[in-house]
Scaffold this motif. Sequence first.
Motif, PDB file in Angstrom:
ATOM      1  N   ASP A   1     -27.376  23.399  84.529  1.00  0.00           N
ATOM      2  CA  ASP A   1     -27.026  24.265  85.655  1.00  0.00           C
ATOM      3  C   ASP A   1     -27.723  23.873  86.958  1.00  0.00           C
ATOM      4  N   ILE A   2     -28.186  22.622  87.048  1.00  0.00           N
ATOM      5  CA  ILE A   2     -28.811  22.091  88.261  1.00  0.00           C
ATOM      6  C   ILE A   2     -28.082  20.805  88.640  1.00  0.00           C
ATOM      7  N   CYS A   3     -27.785  20.617  89.911  1.00  0.00           N
ATOM      8  CA  CYS A   3     -27.153  19.380  90.370  1.00  0.00           C
ATOM      9  C   CYS A   3     -28.189  18.256  90.334  1.00  0.00           C
ATOM     10  N   VAL A   4     -27.840  17.116  89.726  1.00  0.00           N
ATOM     11  CA  VAL A   4     -28.797  16.007  89.635  1.00  0.00           C
ATOM     12  C   VAL A   4     -29.011  15.348  90.993  1.00  0.00           C
ATOM     13  N   GLY A   5     -28.090  15.540  91.934  1.00  0.00           N
ATOM     14  CA  GLY A   5     -28.237  14.936  93.256  1.00  0.00           C
ATOM     15  C   GLY A   5     -29.130  15.724  94.195  1.00  0.00           C
ATOM     16  N   CYS A   6     -28.883  17.026  94.306  1.00  0.00           N
ATOM     17  CA  CYS A   6     -29.602  17.830  95.303  1.00  0.00           C
ATOM     18  C   CYS A   6     -30.582  18.842  94.702  1.00  0.00           C
ATOM     19  N   LYS A   7     -30.544  19.029  93.391  1.00  0.00           N
ATOM     20  CA  LYS A   7     -31.414  19.957  92.663  1.00  0.00           C
ATOM     21  C   LYS A   7     -31.117  21.434  92.923  1.00  0.00           C
ATOM     22  N   ARG A   8     -29.971  21.724  93.546  1.00  0.00           N
ATOM     23  CA  ARG A   8     -29.596  23.130  93.724  1.00  0.00           C
ATOM     24  C   ARG A   8     -28.934  23.653  92.455  1.00  0.00           C
ATOM     25  N   THR A   9     -29.047  24.961  92.249  1.00  0.00           N
ATOM     26  CA  THR A   9     -28.345  25.592  91.138  1.00  0.00           C
ATOM     27  C   THR A   9     -26.883  25.743  91.525  1.00  0.00           C
ATOM     28  N   LEU A  10     -26.045  25.984  90.538  1.00  0.00           N
ATOM     29  CA  LEU A  10     -24.630  26.192  90.810  1.00  0.00           C
ATOM     30  C   LEU A  10     -24.441  27.389  91.737  1.00  0.00           C
ATOM     31  N   ASP A  11     -25.188  28.458  91.510  1.00  0.00           N
ATOM     32  CA  ASP A  11     -25.100  29.641  92.362  1.00  0.00           C
ATOM     33  C   ASP A  11     -25.459  29.306  93.813  1.00  0.00           C
ATOM     34  N   GLU A  12     -26.506  28.509  94.018  1.00  0.00           N
ATOM     35  CA  GLU A  12     -26.906  28.124  95.375  1.00  0.00           C
ATOM     36  C   GLU A  12     -25.818  27.292  96.045  1.00  0.00           C
ATOM     37  N   ILE A  13     -25.209  26.394  95.299  1.00  0.00           N
ATOM     38  CA  ILE A  13     -24.148  25.548  95.853  1.00  0.00           C
ATOM     39  C   ILE A  13     -22.955  26.395  96.266  1.00  0.00           C
ATOM     40  N   VAL A  14     -22.558  27.323  95.410  1.00  0.00           N
ATOM     41  CA  VAL A  14     -21.405  28.186  95.685  1.00  0.00           C
ATOM     42  C   VAL A  14     -21.654  29.064  96.908  1.00  0.00           C
ATOM     43  N   ARG A  15     -22.854  29.610  97.028  1.00  0.00           N
ATOM     44  CA  ARG A  15     -23.168  30.538  98.126  1.00  0.00           C
ATOM     45  C   ARG A  15     -23.611  29.840  99.411  1.00  0.00           C
ATOM     46  N   TRP A  16     -23.840  28.532  99.398  1.00  0.00           N
ATOM     47  CA  TRP A  16     -24.450  27.802 100.507  1.00  0.00           C
ATOM     48  C   TRP A  16     -23.808  28.091 101.863  1.00  0.00           C
ATOM     49  N   GLY A  17     -22.509  28.050 101.950  1.00  0.00           N
ATOM     50  CA  GLY A  17     -21.811  28.257 103.224  1.00  0.00           C
ATOM     51  C   GLY A  17     -21.939  29.665 103.779  1.00  0.00           C
ATOM     52  N   LYS A  18     -22.244  30.624 102.930  1.00  0.00           N
ATOM     53  CA  LYS A  18     -22.361  32.019 103.374  1.00  0.00           C
ATOM     54  C   LYS A  18     -23.807  32.450 103.582  1.00  0.00           C
ATOM     55  N   MET A  19     -24.741  31.573 103.270  1.00  0.00           N
ATOM     56  CA  MET A  19     -26.166  31.909 103.454  1.00  0.00           C
ATOM     57  C   MET A  19     -26.542  31.834 104.925  1.00  0.00           C
ATOM     58  N   THR A  20     -27.609  32.531 105.266  1.00  0.00           N
ATOM     59  CA  THR A  20     -28.158  32.428 106.619  1.00  0.00           C
ATOM     60  C   THR A  20     -28.953  31.120 106.719  1.00  0.00           C
ATOM     61  N   ASP A  21     -29.229  30.698 107.924  1.00  0.00           N
ATOM     62  CA  ASP A  21     -30.038  29.489 108.120  1.00  0.00           C
ATOM     63  C   ASP A  21     -31.401  29.644 107.447  1.00  0.00           C
ATOM     64  N   ASP A  22     -31.990  30.832 107.545  1.00  0.00           N
ATOM     65  CA  ASP A  22     -33.298  31.073 106.920  1.00  0.00           C
ATOM     66  C   ASP A  22     -33.233  30.939 105.406  1.00  0.00           C
ATOM     67  N   GLU A  23     -32.169  31.450 104.803  1.00  0.00           N
ATOM     68  CA  GLU A  23     -32.012  31.327 103.347  1.00  0.00           C
ATOM     69  C   GLU A  23     -31.884  29.859 102.941  1.00  0.00           C
ATOM     70  N   ARG A  24     -31.065  29.096 103.677  1.00  0.00           N
ATOM     71  CA  ARG A  24     -30.898  27.672 103.373  1.00  0.00           C
ATOM     72  C   ARG A  24     -32.209  26.917 103.548  1.00  0.00           C
ATOM     73  N   GLU A  25     -32.926  27.195 104.627  1.00  0.00           N
ATOM     74  CA  GLU A  25     -34.210  26.528 104.861  1.00  0.00           C
ATOM     75  C   GLU A  25     -35.212  26.831 103.753  1.00  0.00           C
ATOM     76  N   SER A  26     -35.219  28.068 103.279  1.00  0.00           N
ATOM     77  CA  SER A  26     -36.121  28.460 102.204  1.00  0.00           C
ATOM     78  C   SER A  26     -35.814  27.667 100.927  1.00  0.00           C
ATOM     79  N   ILE A  27     -34.541  27.562 100.594  1.00  0.00           N
ATOM     80  CA  ILE A  27     -34.161  26.802  99.397  1.00  0.00           C
ATOM     81  C   ILE A  27     -34.486  25.325  99.576  1.00  0.00           C
TER      82      ILE A  27
END
Length: 68
Positions: A14-40
């Motif tokens: 459940d982790i991307c081998v390229g970027c290390k994000r979880t599937l949930d993080e990848i799916v929600r990425w476009g709707k996150m705030t800049d602060d949320e993305r920076e934190s991840i």
Amino acid sequence: MLTPCIGHCRREDDICVGCKRTLDEIVRWGKMTDDERESIMAQLPKRPEPTSAVPSYRSRNSFKRRTG
């Protein structure tokens, strides 16, 4: 929008081998705030390497590390 995607997309444990994000993080990425993305993105270097870091294919994602 800044993204950690490097186009080596393959999910392992459940982790991307390229970027290390979880599937949930990848799916929600476009709707996150800049602060949320920076934190991840700050957490990504601290995450363990996937068991197999060699991707089986290269993604066609044209949005690799784009800002804007």
